[in-house]
Design a protein around this motif. Structure first.
Motif, PDB file in Angstrom:
ATOM      1  N   ALA A 153       5.096  -3.529  -5.292  1.00  0.00           N
ATOM      2  CA  ALA A 153       4.559  -2.498  -4.400  1.00  0.00           C
ATOM      3  C   ALA A 153       5.644  -1.534  -3.939  1.00  0.00           C
ATOM      4  CB  ALA A 153       3.886  -3.155  -3.201  1.00  0.00           C
ATOM      5  N   ASN A 154       6.769  -2.062  -3.497  1.00  0.00           N
ATOM      6  CA  ASN A 154       7.848  -1.197  -3.017  1.00  0.00           C
ATOM      7  C   ASN A 154       8.491  -0.402  -4.150  1.00  0.00           C
ATOM      8  OD1 ASN A 154       7.677  -1.827  -0.246  1.00  0.00           O
ATOM      9  ND2 ASN A 154       8.781  -3.738  -0.574  1.00  0.00           N
ATOM     10  N   CYS A 155       8.547  -0.988  -5.343  1.00  0.00           N
ATOM     11  CA  CYS A 155       9.055  -0.246  -6.501  1.00  0.00           C
ATOM     12  C   CYS A 155       8.157   0.955  -6.780  1.00  0.00           C
ATOM     13  CB  CYS A 155       9.109  -1.149  -7.732  1.00  0.00           C
ATOM     14  SG  CYS A 155      10.486  -2.318  -7.735  1.00  0.00           S
ATOM     15  N   PHE A 156       6.863   0.727  -6.735  1.00  0.00           N
ATOM     16  CA  PHE A 156       5.882   1.788  -6.965  1.00  0.00           C
ATOM     17  C   PHE A 156       6.081   2.919  -5.955  1.00  0.00           C
ATOM     18  CE2 PHE A 156       1.802   3.884  -6.549  1.00  0.00           C
ATOM     19  CZ  PHE A 156       1.288   3.915  -7.833  1.00  0.00           C
ATOM     20  N   VAL A 157       6.230   2.557  -4.682  1.00  0.00           N
ATOM     21  CA  VAL A 157       6.400   3.558  -3.625  1.00  0.00           C
ATOM     22  C   VAL A 157       7.717   4.313  -3.796  1.00  0.00           C
ATOM     23  CG1 VAL A 157       6.729   3.874  -1.142  1.00  0.00           C
ATOM     24  CG2 VAL A 157       4.938   2.345  -1.973  1.00  0.00           C
ATOM     25  N   ARG A 158       8.777   3.601  -4.127  1.00  0.00           N
ATOM     26  CA  ARG A 158      10.076   4.255  -4.325  1.00  0.00           C
ATOM     27  C   ARG A 158      10.019   5.255  -5.470  1.00  0.00           C
ATOM     28  NH1 ARG A 158      14.904  -0.295  -3.652  1.00  0.00           N
ATOM     29  NH2 ARG A 158      14.292  -1.086  -1.592  1.00  0.00           N
ATOM     30  N   LEU A 159       9.341   4.882  -6.544  1.00  0.00           N
ATOM     31  CA  LEU A 159       9.199   5.794  -7.682  1.00  0.00           C
ATOM     32  C   LEU A 159       8.412   7.032  -7.265  1.00  0.00           C
ATOM     33  CD1 LEU A 159       8.422   3.214 -10.518  1.00  0.00           C
ATOM     34  CD2 LEU A 159      10.443   4.687 -10.384  1.00  0.00           C
ATOM     35  N   LYS A 160       7.373   6.815  -6.494  1.00  0.00           N
ATOM     36  CA  LYS A 160       6.538   7.925  -6.022  1.00  0.00           C
ATOM     37  C   LYS A 160       7.358   8.867  -5.141  1.00  0.00           C
ATOM     38  CE  LYS A 160       1.882   8.653  -4.118  1.00  0.00           C
ATOM     39  NZ  LYS A 160       1.321   9.224  -5.369  1.00  0.00           N
ATOM     40  N   LYS A 161       8.206   8.305  -4.304  1.00  0.00           N
ATOM     41  CA  LYS A 161       9.067   9.118  -3.444  1.00  0.00           C
ATOM     42  C   LYS A 161      10.041   9.961  -4.260  1.00  0.00           C
ATOM     43  CE  LYS A 161       9.221   6.390   0.834  1.00  0.00           C
ATOM     44  NZ  LYS A 161      10.098   5.588   1.738  1.00  0.00           N
ATOM     45  N   GLU A 162      10.442   9.424  -5.412  1.00  0.00           N
ATOM     46  CA  GLU A 162      11.376  10.138  -6.282  1.00  0.00           C
ATOM     47  C   GLU A 162      10.683  11.202  -7.123  1.00  0.00           C
ATOM     48  OE1 GLU A 162      14.764   9.928  -6.584  1.00  0.00           O
ATOM     49  OE2 GLU A 162      14.656   8.697  -4.770  1.00  0.00           O
ATOM     50  N   GLY A 163       9.371  11.311  -6.959  1.00  0.00           N
ATOM     51  CA  GLY A 163       8.628  12.313  -7.702  1.00  0.00           C
ATOM     52  C   GLY A 163       8.232  11.880  -9.093  1.00  0.00           C
ATOM     53  N   LEU A 195      -3.065  -5.202  -4.572  1.00  0.00           N
ATOM     54  CA  LEU A 195      -3.483  -3.863  -4.154  1.00  0.00           C
ATOM     55  C   LEU A 195      -3.383  -3.712  -2.639  1.00  0.00           C
ATOM     56  CD1 LEU A 195      -4.555  -1.132  -5.052  1.00  0.00           C
ATOM     57  CD2 LEU A 195      -6.879  -2.029  -4.827  1.00  0.00           C
ATOM     58  N   ASN A 196      -3.689  -4.763  -1.912  1.00  0.00           N
ATOM     59  CA  ASN A 196      -3.550  -4.719  -0.449  1.00  0.00           C
ATOM     60  C   ASN A 196      -2.094  -4.500  -0.052  1.00  0.00           C
ATOM     61  OD1 ASN A 196      -6.274  -5.096   0.024  1.00  0.00           O
ATOM     62  ND2 ASN A 196      -6.117  -7.319   0.212  1.00  0.00           N
ATOM     63  N   ARG A 197      -1.180  -5.190  -0.746  1.00  0.00           N
ATOM     64  CA  ARG A 197       0.247  -5.004  -0.459  1.00  0.00           C
ATOM     65  C   ARG A 197       0.686  -3.584  -0.796  1.00  0.00           C
ATOM     66  NH1 ARG A 197       0.501 -10.260  -2.751  1.00  0.00           N
ATOM     67  NH2 ARG A 197       1.137  -9.405  -4.770  1.00  0.00           N
ATOM     68  N   LEU A 198       0.175  -3.068  -1.909  1.00  0.00           N
ATOM     69  CA  LEU A 198       0.530  -1.712  -2.320  1.00  0.00           C
ATOM     70  C   LEU A 198       0.040  -0.691  -1.301  1.00  0.00           C
ATOM     71  CD1 LEU A 198       1.611   0.390  -4.278  1.00  0.00           C
ATOM     72  CD2 LEU A 198      -0.546   0.230  -5.547  1.00  0.00           C
ATOM     73  N   ASN A 199      -1.199  -0.821  -0.873  1.00  0.00           N
ATOM     74  CA  ASN A 199      -1.753   0.140   0.080  1.00  0.00           C
ATOM     75  C   ASN A 199      -1.031   0.096   1.424  1.00  0.00           C
ATOM     76  OD1 ASN A 199      -3.671   1.505  -1.458  1.00  0.00           O
ATOM     77  ND2 ASN A 199      -5.199  -0.104  -1.192  1.00  0.00           N
ATOM     78  N   VAL A 203       0.847   3.429   2.851  1.00  0.00           N
ATOM     79  CA  VAL A 203       0.556   3.968   4.187  1.00  0.00           C
ATOM     80  C   VAL A 203       1.831   4.020   5.030  1.00  0.00           C
ATOM     81  CG1 VAL A 203      -0.651   3.521   6.356  1.00  0.00           C
ATOM     82  CG2 VAL A 203      -1.855   3.269   4.181  1.00  0.00           C
ATOM     83  N   ASN A 204       2.639   2.973   4.956  1.00  0.00           N
ATOM     84  CA  ASN A 204       3.889   2.941   5.720  1.00  0.00           C
ATOM     85  C   ASN A 204       4.851   4.040   5.285  1.00  0.00           C
ATOM     86  OD1 ASN A 204       3.038   0.741   7.201  1.00  0.00           O
ATOM     87  ND2 ASN A 204       4.053  -0.766   5.902  1.00  0.00           N
ATOM     88  N   ALA A 205       4.712   4.461   4.023  1.00  0.00           N
ATOM     89  CA  ALA A 205       5.588   5.515   3.495  1.00  0.00           C
ATOM     90  C   ALA A 205       4.975   6.905   3.653  1.00  0.00           C
ATOM     91  CB  ALA A 205       5.894   5.242   2.021  1.00  0.00           C
ATOM     92  N   GLY A 206       3.778   6.966   4.244  1.00  0.00           N
ATOM     93  CA  GLY A 206       3.143   8.258   4.480  1.00  0.00           C
ATOM     94  C   GLY A 206       2.244   8.740   3.359  1.00  0.00           C
TER      95      GLY A 206
END
Length: 216
Positions: A153-163, A195-199, A203-206
């Motif tokens: 989940a956090n890897c996914f969010v970090r990648l998203k933050k990097e565009g 999916l719950n962890r990902l969401n 949300v925590n990342a905005g």
């Protein structure tokens, strides 16, 4: 009826009422009790022993359980991680079931950790390739240990933050890789929990939550 089935009929019936799908295999002495190919129990001379290590073993001892090596005067097997449960625990089906499930979960987690430890590079994990390894390197995930610590989940969010363009398929592949299994074998429960962890992470990342088609 085979001799193994006959000699373990009673204990298998008891355990099947708790967790289902319990099978027995003949060992050098006694019988191993399995659930989905995980040996969680030992049955010898009419006595059931539950496998436990570390915190779970301490918890069992606090409940009055005794190690196999201690309870057997001349133990034919050098097995130190199996415990004879007190009757009060066995007779309380709710408690007994919880302990058996905890044992199976502990064994499964240990097997997973050992399997991941044998792999050196991210691309060696199920569902992943050199492409995924390079992708994770963009967020400073260089090895399996770091990947496991950060989580899918956090890897996914970090990648998203990097565009980086990410999608749910990538997330499922990352999730299954950390479970050391093919992505197509993820259970509905595993997908829901992931999916719950990902969401939560999104949300925590905005970011907005991801909804599956049947949730839209």
């Amino acid at each position: 009826m085979k001799i193994t089935e006959k000699n373990t009929k009673e204990i298998r019936h008891t355990l099947n009422e708790l967790i289902g799908n319990v099978t027995a295999r003949n060992l050098f002495t006694g019988y191993g009790l399995f659930h989905q190919d995980i040996m969680f129990g030992l049955y010898q001379s009419g006595i059931f022993y539950l496998k436990a290590e570390n915190e779970l073993a301490t918890h069992l001892e606090n409940q009055g359980a005794v190690s196999y090596l201690t309870s057997s005067r001349s133990p034919p097997l050098n097995i130190g991680h199996y415990y004879r449960l007190p009757q009060a625990v066995i007779q309380d089906k709710a408690v007994f079931k919880r302990l058996v499930i905890l044992s199976i979960q502990q064994i499964r987690a240990k097997k997973l950790a050992e399997a991941l430890a044998k792999k050196n590079r991210i691309k060696e994990l199920p569902n992943l390739s050199i492409k995924h390894e390079r992708l994770l390197a963009k967020i400073n995930i260089q090895d399996i240990a770091t990947f496991k610590t950060v989580g899918a989940a956090n890897c996914f969010v970090r990648l998203k933050k990097e565009g980086v363009s990410v999608n749910l398929l990538l997330f499922w592949n990352l999730t299954a890789a950390l479970l050391n299994k093919n992505v197509n074998l993820l259970t509905e429960k595993e997908r829901t929990n992931a999916l719950n962890r990902l969401n939560t992470a999104l949300v925590n990342a905005g970011f907005r939550k991801i909804k599956l088609p049947d949730q839209a």
